[in-house]
Structures are given as structure tokens and as C-alpha cells.
Scaffold this motif. Structure first.
Motif, short mmCIF file in Angstrom:
data_model
loop_
_atom_site.label_atom_id
_atom_site.label_comp_id
_atom_site.label_asym_id
_atom_site.label_seq_id
_atom_site.Cartn_x
_atom_site.Cartn_y
_atom_site.Cartn_z
N PHE A 33 -48.70 82.37 139.06
CA PHE A 33 -48.79 83.41 140.08
C PHE A 33 -47.88 83.08 141.27
O PHE A 33 -47.08 83.91 141.70
CB PHE A 33 -50.24 83.57 140.55
N VAL A 34 -47.97 81.86 141.78
CA VAL A 34 -47.17 81.48 142.94
C VAL A 34 -45.68 81.46 142.58
O VAL A 34 -44.84 81.85 143.39
CB VAL A 34 -47.66 80.15 143.54
N THR A 71 -58.63 64.30 141.11
CA THR A 71 -57.83 64.13 142.31
C THR A 71 -56.41 64.63 142.08
O THR A 71 -55.84 65.32 142.93
CB THR A 71 -57.81 62.66 142.75
N GLU A 72 -55.83 64.30 140.93
CA GLU A 72 -54.48 64.76 140.61
C GLU A 72 -54.41 66.28 140.57
O GLU A 72 -53.45 66.88 141.08
CB GLU A 72 -54.03 64.21 139.26
N ALA A 78 -53.32 71.90 145.76
CA ALA A 78 -52.97 71.92 147.19
C ALA A 78 -51.48 72.18 147.37
O ALA A 78 -51.08 72.92 148.28
CB ALA A 78 -53.37 70.60 147.85
N ALA A 79 -50.66 71.61 146.51
CA ALA A 79 -49.21 71.84 146.58
C ALA A 79 -48.87 73.30 146.31
O ALA A 79 -48.01 73.89 146.97
CB ALA A 79 -48.48 70.93 145.60
N GLY A 86 -46.11 78.64 152.62
CA GLY A 86 -44.73 78.58 153.08
C GLY A 86 -43.98 79.88 152.85
O GLY A 86 -43.21 80.32 153.71
N LEU A 87 -44.22 80.50 151.72
CA LEU A 87 -43.58 81.79 151.42
C LEU A 87 -44.03 82.85 152.42
O LEU A 87 -43.21 83.64 152.92
CB LEU A 87 -43.91 82.23 149.99
#
Length: 110
Positions: A33-34, A71-72, A78-79, A86-87
């Protein structure tokens, strides 16, 4: 093209509510999606951004159903969230720049 994208997003939303998807599929969908937003956001209208933001919020909320996120995977999600933020921020900055250009565009020194 954008209309097809939105129809596809709606179809994905319907499928998401119809059946539980695996955590791995969810992460792939979120990233996809992103990526799609990133590739097409240059042509987005304000309405397109509103729709994308709603889809994004739904995907973020969906993460709550997965209690076994590692966690990974959390870092990966999160990234992806940061990339979307940011977009959106870039869109806002460009809108301000365009407004300033419009404001001063008519005033040229002779």
C-alpha cells in the motif's frame, strides 16, 4: 489509473474484513500500500490523500490484532509508517511552496 487503484483498495478492505489474514500477508499488504502511494502520490488530489489516510489508519489499527509481532516486524512496520508520514509531509510542504509561488508570482520587478 487512480480510480482503479481506489477500487482495488476497496476490494482489499472488503477481503480483509471477510477473512483473517496471516501476519505475514498483512505486513506485505501494508508495505505494498505505501509503495503504491509513493509511486502515485505526485498525482494525488486532496481527496485522494484523504482516502489514502483512511486506508493507512485502517492498516495501522489492524496491527492490533496480531499479538505475536516480533521486534523485527515492529521495526519494519514503523519504517513503513514513517515513509507514509514523510510522503504526507512532503505533500504539505509542496502545497505551502506552491502557495508562496502563487502569492509572489504576480509581483515581478520591472
Amino acid at each position: 489509473m487512480k480510480k482503479l487503484f481506489h477500487v482495488a483498495l476497496m476490494a482489499v478492505m472488503v477481503m480483509m474484513t471477510a477473512c483473517q489474514q496471516s501476519k505475514e500477508d498483512y505486513i506485505k499488504e501494508f508495505k505494498s500500500f505505501v509503495t503504491e502511494v509513493s509511486e502515485e502520490c505526485g498525482d494525488y488530489t486532496d481527496a485522494d490523500w484523504e482516502k489514502a489516510a483512511k486506508e493507512f489508519e485502517a492498516l495501522v489499527k489492524q496491527a492490533e490484532q496480531y499479538e505475536d509481532i516480533t521486534t523485527e516486524e515492529a521495526v519494519e512496520l514503523a519504517a513503513v509508517q514513517a515513509k507514509f508520514a514523510g510522503l504526507k509531509a512532503k505533500k504539505g510542504i509542496n502545497k505551502v511552496i506552491d502557495g508562496v509561488k502563487d502569492l509572489f508570482g504576480g509581483k515581478k520587478d520591472k
